[in-house]
Structures are given as C-alpha cells and as structure tokens.
Design an enzyme around this catalytic site. Structure first.
Site: not given
Ligand code: AQP
Length: 326
Positions: A113, A193, A196
C-alpha cells in the site's frame, strides 16, 4: 454454554467486491448462528490512504448498508463504526508501545500500500490498530481472507507479549480462513488478489453490480489461450478463479464442475458463472435498495453505544494492568 466471541472488520473504501463477500462477509453472516459476533466498519483503517471526505462519509454508510443487506443482523450482532468507539485507538496506543518496529517492517500489506498510496504513520501502524480491534473484546476467533493472515499473527504475538509483561489478559485469537474463497483473484490479472483499490474496475465484481455489469465483467475476464475447464492454478489461473467462484456461488464441487463443463468453451462457461453470481447476489441488491440511510445511521449509533459500554468494561482492566488508574 457461553458463546465464543468473533470479531471482524471491513474497510469502507469504495464498494464491497465478491472477494470481500466470499472471503469474509459470507462467513460473518453464517457465524452469527453460533458465536457472539462483533462486526465493525473500520473507518479509521480506511483513512490511512488519501480519501475525499464527502464521498468517504457516504462510503461508510454504503458499506454498513451492504453488510446489513448481505445478512449482518444488528439485532443479533454488535455492529458499529470503529471511529465511534475511542477505546479502539486507546488500546492501539498501548499495544503500539510493545510492538517492535522490526516486526512492523515485515508487514507485506504495508509495503504494497505504501508503494501505491504513499507511506504514513497510520498505514505503518495499521496492523496494531487491527490487533486492538480484535483484542479489545477478547475475541476468540477472527474470520478473514488469506491476505490478513500475517496481521493476525502479529495480533497473536502482541496478545502473548502483553500477557507476559502485564499478566494474563487476552485470549490468543484463532483465524477462521475459509478453505475455498479465501483469495479470490483479479479478473484481469488472476495472479493478484481482487482488490477495492485496483485502478482497473474490470478487475472486480461488486456485490451491488447489476446483472449486465456482472455479465460484462465475467465475459472480459482473462483466461488463457488453451481450452478446457480444469482446476489448475499454475497453468490456468483465470479459469481456476472462475471455477472457484462458480463453486462458491452455486454450491457445486470442483469435480462436478469439471464433469459438467470440462469440455465447454470459455464463452459458454463464463455465461454459466455469470448467471450463478447474478442469482446469488440479487437478494442482497434488493435488500440494499430497501434500506434507508437514516435508518442505518440510527442502527449504527445504537451499535456504537453498546460497543462503547462493552469496550469500556474491558479497557478498565487493561488500564489497571498497565498502571494507568487513579
Ligand atoms: N480477493 C479477496 N479474496 C478473499 N477475501 C478477500 N478480502 C479482501 N480481498 C479479498 C477479505 O475481505 C475482508 C475485508 O477486507 P478489507 O475491507 O479490510 O480490505 P482489504 O483486505 O485491504 O482488501 P480489499 O477489499 O481488496 O481492499 P484493498 O484495496 O485495500 O486491498 C478481509 O477479511 C479480507 O481478508
């Protein structure tokens, strides 16, 4: 018998995608049957990357609405915004005081990040705030996707370190990581992965996308130049990712999918996947449309009030242990 406590959080940055849904959210909903569940929209985590305040506020409300529409039940579970319960940040500071910077330097999500959004102290100490979220309520288990494994390891280390230094206070939380769906991959680059923050919106399907968008996203998903529907993450990551989604959305096993669609062309298979995704997500979209912002705001305020009361009871014990009373 007393129910065990589960804690998990979701950032309100942009829309919730099927990775969040299959990796975490679906389990959150199911766990409500058996556990005392605490679910949090982690808005303080979200501000560690630059955001527009006006749209961010709406994103917070929308995230809460998606979670309720997907089945998080504020009558059964404690559900609130992290920023409305100050004990989270207080405990994060206390835990930060026993966290080695060497350990934080090894967190891979920070590196990813920081490369994309620029580094700052909040982003660096993000895993400590996450540890505080979980330990604050003495959670026994944490349903998360695979990407959060390392952060949960840190949480466990910090609980042990605190207990060793100040006396037995925190249970050591266990991760609940689903066997399938823990890492849904990008539709455009199946080696990374679904996320968002990916700039390419074709890389993901949002829980609230309509049927046409879902069909379009899946139709344009990257596969490979070969043929055949076969689970092989090495040579067919795109097809394997679509198979995983079909399995989770339809309930079919991988063997059943291979038996039924093994010889199908990619185009036909993608149509099948799209229809399964559309069917499963439709009720969430409908329920979302029926929720009003004001109603959700009221539910979240009530949740925060309950969470503050519960957190304060625990936090008084932490203050006493550290020597912060009187
Ligand atoms: N691709 C994924 N597959 C399975 N699980 C996922 N999670 C995130 N991406 C995947 C799980 O979703 C939960 C909430 O995530 P978050 O809102 O804390 O965001 P994050 O983990 O940082 O992932 P995002 O949603 O894709 O955001 P960014 O863009 O910041 O990386 C968590 O339990 C996560 O494991």
């Amino acid at each position: 018998m007393e129910r065990k406590t589960v804690f998990s959080g979701l950032q309100p940055t942009g829309n919730v995608h099927v990775g969040n849904y299959l990796g975490a959210l679906r389990n959150w909903v199911a766990l409500q049957e058996e556990y005392d569940c605490i679910y949090c929209v982690v808005d303080l985590h979200a501000i560690t990357v630059p955001l527009d305040p006006a749209s961010f506020n709406q994103d917070r409300i929308d995230a809460a609405k998606v979670l309720i529409a997907a089945g998080v039940d504020p009558e059964r579970s404690l559900f609130y915004y992290q920023s409305q319960v100050p004990q989270h940040t207080e405990l994060a500071w206390i835990l930060g005081s026993i966290t080695g910077t060497g350990q934080l330097n090894r967190m891979t999500q920070f590196k990813d990040k920081a490369d994309r959004a620029g580094s700052n102290l909040g982003l660096y100490s993000y895993p400590v705030l996450m540890a505080a979220d979980i330990l604050l309520y003495r959670a026994d288990a944490v349903p998360v996707g695979d990407d959060q494994k390392q952060h949960l390891e840190l949480t466990r280390d910090l609980a042990e370190r605190f207990n060793h230094r100040y006396g037995e206070e925190f249970p050591i939380p266990e991760p609940i990581i689903p066997e399938t769906g823990a890492r849904i991959m990008s539709l455009q680059d199946p080696t990374s992965k679904m996320s968002k923050s990916d700039e390419n919106e074709e890389s993901r399907i949002l829980v609230l996308d309509d049927a046409d968008v879902i069909r379009k996203r899946i139709k344009r998903a990257v596969t490979d130049s070969g043929s055949g529907i076969r689970l092989d993450w090495e040579t067919k990551p795109g097809v394997s990712n679509l198979m995983e989604m079909l399995s989770l959305f339809s309930g079919m096993s991988m063997a059943e999918i291979e038996a039924e669609y093994g010889d199908s062309g990619y185009g036909t298979f993608k149509e099948v996947v799209a229809e399964a995704v559309i069917e499963d997500l439709a009720p969430i979209r409908r329920a979302y449309g029926e929720l009003e912002d004001g109603e959700v705001a009221r539910l979240m305020q009530r949740g925060a009030l309950d969470a503050r009361t519960r957190a304060e009871g625990f936090q008084q014990r932490v203050r006493r242990r550290v020597g912060l009373t009187g």
